[in-house]
Scaffold this active site. Structure first.
Site, PDB file in Angstrom:
ATOM      1  CG  ASP A   1      -1.825  -1.245   1.242  1.00 38.82           C
ATOM      2  OD1 ASP A   1      -2.194  -1.729   0.155  1.00 38.82           O
ATOM      3  OD2 ASP A   1      -2.114  -1.739   2.339  1.00 38.82           O
TER       4      ASP A   1
ATOM      5  CG  HIS B   1      -2.129  -1.962  -6.920  1.00 37.45           C
ATOM      6  ND1 HIS B   1      -1.231  -2.467  -7.818  1.00 37.45           N
ATOM      7  CD2 HIS B   1      -1.824  -2.542  -5.738  1.00 37.45           C
ATOM      8  CE1 HIS B   1      -0.431  -3.326  -7.198  1.00 37.45           C
ATOM      9  NE2 HIS B   1      -0.782  -3.390  -5.934  1.00 37.45           N
TER      10      HIS B   1
HETATM   11  P1  GDP Z   1      -0.725   0.328  -3.552  1.00 33.67           P
HETATM   12  O1  GDP Z   1      -1.332  -0.945  -3.068  1.00 33.67           O
HETATM   13  O2  GDP Z   1       0.749   0.374  -3.339  1.00 33.67           O
HETATM   14  O3  GDP Z   1      -1.107   0.691  -4.963  1.00 33.67           O
HETATM   15  O4  GDP Z   1      -1.336   1.479  -2.628  1.00 33.67           O
HETATM   16  P2  GDP Z   1      -2.891   1.636  -2.205  1.00 33.67           P
HETATM   17  O5  GDP Z   1      -3.620   2.177  -3.367  1.00 33.67           O
HETATM   18  O6  GDP Z   1      -3.416   0.402  -1.550  1.00 33.67           O
HETATM   19  O7  GDP Z   1      -2.765   2.695  -1.037  1.00 33.67           O
HETATM   20  C1  GDP Z   1      -2.212   3.955  -1.246  1.00 33.67           C
HETATM   21  C2  GDP Z   1      -3.307   4.990  -0.891  1.00 33.67           C
HETATM   22  O8  GDP Z   1      -2.710   6.262  -0.782  1.00 33.67           O
HETATM   23  C3  GDP Z   1      -4.363   5.124  -1.959  1.00 33.67           C
HETATM   24  O9  GDP Z   1      -5.586   5.430  -1.353  1.00 33.67           O
HETATM   25  C4  GDP Z   1      -3.864   6.311  -2.806  1.00 33.67           C
HETATM   26  O10 GDP Z   1      -4.911   6.989  -3.476  1.00 33.67           O
HETATM   27  C5  GDP Z   1      -3.278   7.171  -1.736  1.00 33.67           C
HETATM   28  N1  GDP Z   1      -2.146   8.014  -2.146  1.00 33.67           N
HETATM   29  C6  GDP Z   1      -1.152   7.739  -3.023  1.00 33.67           C
HETATM   30  N2  GDP Z   1      -0.238   8.731  -3.014  1.00 33.67           N
HETATM   31  C7  GDP Z   1      -0.672   9.635  -2.110  1.00 33.67           C
HETATM   32  C8  GDP Z   1      -0.138  10.852  -1.607  1.00 33.67           C
HETATM   33  O11 GDP Z   1       0.930  11.307  -1.987  1.00 33.67           O
HETATM   34  N3  GDP Z   1      -0.845  11.509  -0.638  1.00 33.67           N
HETATM   35  C9  GDP Z   1      -2.029  11.028  -0.170  1.00 33.67           C
HETATM   36  N4  GDP Z   1      -2.648  11.730   0.781  1.00 33.67           N
HETATM   37  N5  GDP Z   1      -2.565   9.876  -0.605  1.00 33.67           N
HETATM   38  C10 GDP Z   1      -1.880   9.182  -1.553  1.00 33.67           C
HETATM   39  P1  IMO Z   2      -0.826  -4.188  -2.259  1.00 28.20           P
HETATM   40  O1  IMO Z   2      -0.450  -4.685  -3.625  1.00 28.20           O
HETATM   41  C1  IMO Z   2      -0.902  -4.747   2.077  1.00 28.20           C
HETATM   42  C2  IMO Z   2      -0.708  -8.871   3.543  1.00 28.20           C
HETATM   43  C3  IMO Z   2      -1.996  -9.298   4.236  1.00 28.20           C
HETATM   44  C4  IMO Z   2      -1.438 -10.303   5.233  1.00 28.20           C
HETATM   45  C5  IMO Z   2      -0.328 -10.977   4.427  1.00 28.20           C
HETATM   46  C6  IMO Z   2      -0.721 -12.289   3.792  1.00 28.20           C
HETATM   47  O2  IMO Z   2      -2.148  -3.508  -2.211  1.00 28.20           O
HETATM   48  O3  IMO Z   2       0.284  -3.406  -1.654  1.00 28.20           O
HETATM   49  P2  IMO Z   2      -2.312 -12.944   1.763  1.00 28.20           P
HETATM   50  O4  IMO Z   2      -3.771 -12.716   1.557  1.00 28.20           O
HETATM   51  O5  IMO Z   2      -1.458 -12.366   0.683  1.00 28.20           O
HETATM   52  O6  IMO Z   2      -1.966 -14.379   2.044  1.00 28.20           O
HETATM   53  O7  IMO Z   2      -1.970 -12.151   3.126  1.00 28.20           O
HETATM   54  O8  IMO Z   2       0.054 -10.061   3.417  1.00 28.20           O
HETATM   55  N1  IMO Z   2      -0.893  -8.321   2.178  1.00 28.20           N
HETATM   56  C7  IMO Z   2      -0.923  -7.025   1.890  1.00 28.20           C
HETATM   57  N2  IMO Z   2      -0.856  -5.944   2.690  1.00 28.20           N
HETATM   58  N3  IMO Z   2      -0.974  -4.578   0.739  1.00 28.20           N
HETATM   59  C8  IMO Z   2      -1.021  -5.658  -0.072  1.00 28.20           C
HETATM   60  O9  IMO Z   2      -1.021  -5.552  -1.413  1.00 28.20           O
HETATM   61  C9  IMO Z   2      -1.009  -6.948   0.492  1.00 28.20           C
HETATM   62  N4  IMO Z   2      -1.051  -8.187  -0.010  1.00 28.20           N
HETATM   63  C10 IMO Z   2      -0.972  -9.022   1.031  1.00 28.20           C
HETATM   64  O10 IMO Z   2      -2.632  -8.218   4.873  1.00 28.20           O
HETATM   65  O11 IMO Z   2      -0.833  -9.619   6.303  1.00 28.20           O
HETATM   66 MG    MG Z   3      -2.828  -1.627  -1.774  1.00 28.11          MG
END
Ligand code: GDP
Ligand code: IMO
Ligand code: MG
Length: 432
Positions: A20, A48
């Site tokens: 994340d 994502h």
């Molecule tokens: P990923 O799994 O690595 O793609 O990340 P996620 O989408 O799960 O989580 C990142 C969160 O942060 C999302 O809700 C994005 O919209 C948000 N985000 C990304 N960059 C920024 C930033 O620079 N500032 C803020 N406030 N939010 C951001």
């Molecule tokens: P993105 O791509 C955050 C974590 C789960 C759990 C562990 C194992 O959005 O960054 P699983 O279901 O994969 O067997 O869970 O890994 N986990 C993540 N945490 N972002 C993710 O993906 C994750 N993918 C798996 O929360 O702790």
């Molecule tokens: Mg994510």
């Protein structure tokens, strides 16, 4: 200041923490300048997020590049695909007017997440009680386990051919019933019912299925540029993460395995890092702040899971962990994300060493028990109280924010090439 300078070679985008970090946002931005974008690991455990104007998208299986019509989105062999989830995602995108037909490709070698995998994931976690991993319950671990053990595996090539699928399920499901009955006392599943449900799903996905390894090699030979989108992140890597609190793929290090592309083809590795740390699920997290600081980060950063909605655990940036992750992934540049979230602190801490039973250490242990014994040793930096949302150039950042970025860069030993100050596409600073 010129994003195209970061788009002149095949590039891998990978998370350097526990997920994340904002990988989706970076892939969405870069993919404007790439011909193909490839997911190569994990499955619908990933979430994502991409913000375009007032539109928000959450991708689980489909690459975050799908909004770019010139870029072909590929699910390569290393991804584990839940056809129900994938079709749901395709339908939702099509309803929003996003063209999928000609720019989605799925590997015939990718393994299929079947309903008994998610069932096993949930039952196994329930049985573990307070020792559970805290998985996303998407069947990821059981599917990769079946891939490794081979006898119970179903690949996309099986899913799209009814005879092959029948052959697999009529053998696998009775075996699963015996195991699940003995382990969990659960009711048996009927293989015919699963077959009847999954044949149409396979037929729906069939037009997208191909040999993605050949596609990638052909494209690279034809001077097309390829962007690789990591899911999950390095500290969740099956080998190099905080085992056993990890996911079941080599999400930091497996891009070549997950695609069939050789290592020397990848010219740039962008490591995506939050300006602080977050983690979902169980496992050690030395810099976690279970207090008002963590709560402030969670609220400002909207730290609630994209896939499961769970509140994310939050804490200070762990530079020992990030430096380790940068080294095992071979990061050539860093993208520092969510810097705006830190804008209300007078003092910001970063972990620069661990105090361990054997003394101070600057090594990251890829083992949950060892890491749980490590206590963070912090370096403090002055915070800034300015809103960063309108900054579009590094020069516009407050001096304290510049110093924070400079400190990260020097500590990790990798240049910071992008800084993100908000979720939107334009809330991004390019530092090259
Ligand atoms: P990923 O799994 O690595 O793609 O990340 P996620 O989408 O799960 O989580 C990142 C969160 O942060 C999302 O809700 C994005 O919209 C948000 N985000 C990304 N960059 C920024 C930033 O620079 N500032 C803020 N406030 N939010 C951001
Ligand atoms: P993105 O791509 C955050 C974590 C789960 C759990 C562990 C194992 O959005 O960054 P699983 O279901 O994969 O067997 O869970 O890994 N986990 C993540 N945490 N972002 C993710 O993906 C994750 N993918 C798996 O929360 O702790
Ligand atoms: Mg994510």
């Amino acid at each position: 200041m010129d994003i195209t300078k970061l788009c002149d070679r095949h590039t891998s985008v990978v998370g350097l923490q526990w997920g994340d970090e904002g990988k989706g946002k970076i892939v969405d931005i870069l993919s404007e300048h790439f011909d193909l974008a490839v997911r190569w690991n994990g499955g619908s455990n990933a979430g994502h997020s991409v913000h375009v104007g007032d539109q928000k998208y959450a991708f689980h299986l489909i690459p975050s590049a799908i909004l770019r019509p010139q870029c072909v989105s590929v699910l390569a062999n290393g991804v584990v695909i839940d056809p129900v989830q994938l079709i749901r995602e395709i339908d939702a995108l099509q309803q929003r007017g996003i063209a999928i037909e000609n720019n989605l490709k799925i590997s015939s070698q990718a393994h299929v997440v079947m309903p008994y995998h998610s069932r096993q994931d949930k039952l196994a976690e329930e049985k573990l009680g307070d020792k559970k991993i805290g998985t996303t319950a998407r069947g990821i671990g059981p599917c990769y386990a079946d891939k490794a053990s081979r006898h119970f595996a179903v690949r996309m090539a099986d899913l799209i051919e009814p005879d092959r699928l029948q052959n697999r399920l009529s053998h696998i499901v009775p075996e699963k019933n015996a195991i699940f009955g003995a382990l969990f006392g659960s009711e048996p599943m009927a293989w015919q019912a699963i077959l009847d449900e999954y044949i149409p799903l396979g037929q729906r996905l069939k037009p997208f299925v191909c040999n993605t390894t050949a596609l990638l090699h052909r494209s690279m030979a034809g001077a097309k540029k390829v962007l690789f989108e990591g899911a999950n992140a390095t500290l969740l890597d099956l080998d190099h993460g905080t085992f056993p609190f990890v996911t079941s793929s080599n999400c930091g290090t497996g891009v070549c395995v997950g695609t069939g592309v050789p290592p020397q083809a990848i010219g740039r590795v962008l490591g995506v890092v939050k300006a602080y740390s977050s983690r979902v699920g169980g496992g050690p997290f030395p810099t976690e702040q279970e207090n008002a600081i963590g709560e402030k980060i969670r609220q400002r950063g909207r730290e609630f899971g994209t896939t499961t909605g769970r509140p994310r655990r939050c804490g200070w940036l762990d530079l020992v962990a990030v430096r380790y992750a940068a080294s095992v992934t071979g990061a050539t540049g860093l993208c520092i994300m969510l810097l705006d979230v830190l804008s209300t602190f007078d003092e910001i801490k970063v972990c620069v060493k661990y105090a361990t039973p054997d003394g101070a250490s600057d090594e990251f242990p890829a083992d949950a028990v060892e890491l749980s014994r490590a206590k963070p040793i912090y370096h403090s930096l002055p915070g800034w109280r300015h809103d960063l949302g309108s900054a579009r150039h590094a020069a516009a950042l407050p001096d304290e924010a510049k110093a924070y970025i400079g400190y990260i860069e020097e500590f990790v030993g990798v240049p910071v090439q992008m800084v993100s100050v908000g979720p939107g596409r334009d809330e991004t600073l390019v530092l090259v």
